[in-house]
Write an enzyme that holds these catalytic residues in place. Structure first.
Site, short mmCIF file in Angstrom:
data_model
loop_
_atom_site.label_atom_id
_atom_site.label_comp_id
_atom_site.label_asym_id
_atom_site.label_seq_id
_atom_site.Cartn_x
_atom_site.Cartn_y
_atom_site.Cartn_z
N GLU A 12 0.82 -1.21 0.00
CA GLU A 12 0.00 0.00 0.00
C GLU A 12 0.86 1.27 0.00
O GLU A 12 0.38 2.33 -0.35
CB GLU A 12 -0.92 0.02 1.23
CG GLU A 12 -2.03 -1.02 1.14
CD GLU A 12 -2.78 -1.21 2.45
OE1 GLU A 12 -3.83 -1.84 2.41
OE2 GLU A 12 -2.31 -0.76 3.50
N ASP A 214 -12.09 -5.91 -1.83
CA ASP A 214 -12.84 -7.17 -1.75
C ASP A 214 -14.20 -6.87 -1.13
O ASP A 214 -14.45 -5.75 -0.69
CB ASP A 214 -12.07 -8.18 -0.88
CG ASP A 214 -11.82 -7.63 0.51
OD1 ASP A 214 -10.76 -7.05 0.75
OD2 ASP A 214 -12.71 -7.76 1.38
N1 ADE Z 1 -8.83 -4.91 4.45
C1 ADE Z 1 -9.12 -5.24 3.17
N2 ADE Z 1 -10.12 -6.13 3.12
C2 ADE Z 1 -10.48 -6.37 4.40
C3 ADE Z 1 -11.43 -7.21 4.99
N3 ADE Z 1 -12.21 -7.99 4.24
N4 ADE Z 1 -11.51 -7.23 6.34
C4 ADE Z 1 -10.71 -6.44 7.10
N5 ADE Z 1 -9.78 -5.64 6.58
C5 ADE Z 1 -9.67 -5.59 5.24
#
Ligand code: ADE
Length: 247
Positions: A12, A214
């Site tokens: 990142e 996601d």
């Molecule tokens: N960072 C990126 N995706 C995440 C997720 N599904 N849960 C917690 N932190 C995250």
């Protein structure tokens, strides 16, 4: 003004660190702080590591030892709102700790002794970073072409609530529980609300920028890793560049 730039994953923050001029490295408390000039502006960038404790100690070090005037945290998040898609950007407004639970002593999510369930970043404080994110998306057709190869089309930028906790959410039942208990929350991550609590204590201005990697369901880990490898650093560097150039 010295800006502290934080990211929770090397991916990142990698391109930001590689773009620093007159770079100096300082090791402190198990972190490496990269000080120098980014697009002509004084910054210190650091990979904070995952989770609320790591983020809180790093933010405290930036404020107390490096004496930053402001912190900007960039990173990825899992979508909680069904209106968000992978590649969308969330600028955090209110930050909740979805794993804070001192019941029956206090109501769920209440931060002990703070008499609140969230820390808020004022609209005024978010204006420049919001413009920067919108400009980054609007002005980078090459990047948008690259995104479209992963079926990411027309990413949007929104301002709204974020929930943090020491949990990688990759389970539809956990996601739905957060949706039910904190219905205003747009996305979930593992650091933002901890940094917001530290910045609240020290009265340090803060922006938190999260790109959806996601949808916090069963495929979350593979989607998040793919997004981190391909796009996360481009978003962070691109948005920070627009931000610094607007100062
Ligand atoms: N960072 C990126 N995706 C995440 C997720 N599904 N849960 C917690 N932190 C995250």
């Amino acid at each position: 003004m010295l800006i502290g730039l934080m990211g929770a994953m090397p991916e990142e923050i990698e391109k930001i660190i590689n773009s620093i001029q007159d770079k100096k490295e300082t090791q402190n408390g198990n972190r490496v702080y990269h000080t120098g000039k980014l697009f002509g502006h004084n910054i210190v960038a650091v990979f904070s590591r995952w989770g609320k404790v790591a983020a809180a100690t790093t933010a405290t070090d930036l404020i107390v030892n490096f004496k930053v005037d402001k912190i900007i945290f960039t990173g990825v998040a899992g979508a909680i709102s069904d209106d968000l898609n992978i590649g969308d950007v969330v600028i955090a407004e209110r930050l909740f700790q979805h794993d804070m639970d001192a019941r029956p002593l206090m109501k769920q999510f209440e931060i002990p002794l703070m008499n609140t369930t969230f820390f808020e970043i004022k609209k005024q404080e978010n204006l420049k970073i919001l413009n920067a994110a919108n400009n980054f998306i609007a002005n980078n057709s090459d990047f948008k072409n690259k995104l479209s190869k992963s079926n990411i089309n027309m990413p949007k930028v929104v301002v709204g609530d974020v929930a943090s906790g020491d949990v990688f959410v990759a389970d539809i039942a956990i996601k739905q529980n957060i949706q039910k208990k904190l219905p205003s929350v747009l996305c979930v991550e593992m650091e933002g609300a901890a940094v917001a609590q530290v910045c609240n204590d020290f009265e340090t201005p803060l922006n938190i920028v999260r790109v959806i990697s996601d949808t916090a369901t069963e495929k979350a880990s593979s989607h998040a890793m793919d997004f981190l490898n391909k796009y996360a650093s481009d978003y962070s560097l691109g948005i920070i560049k627009e931000y610094i150039q607007s100062l």
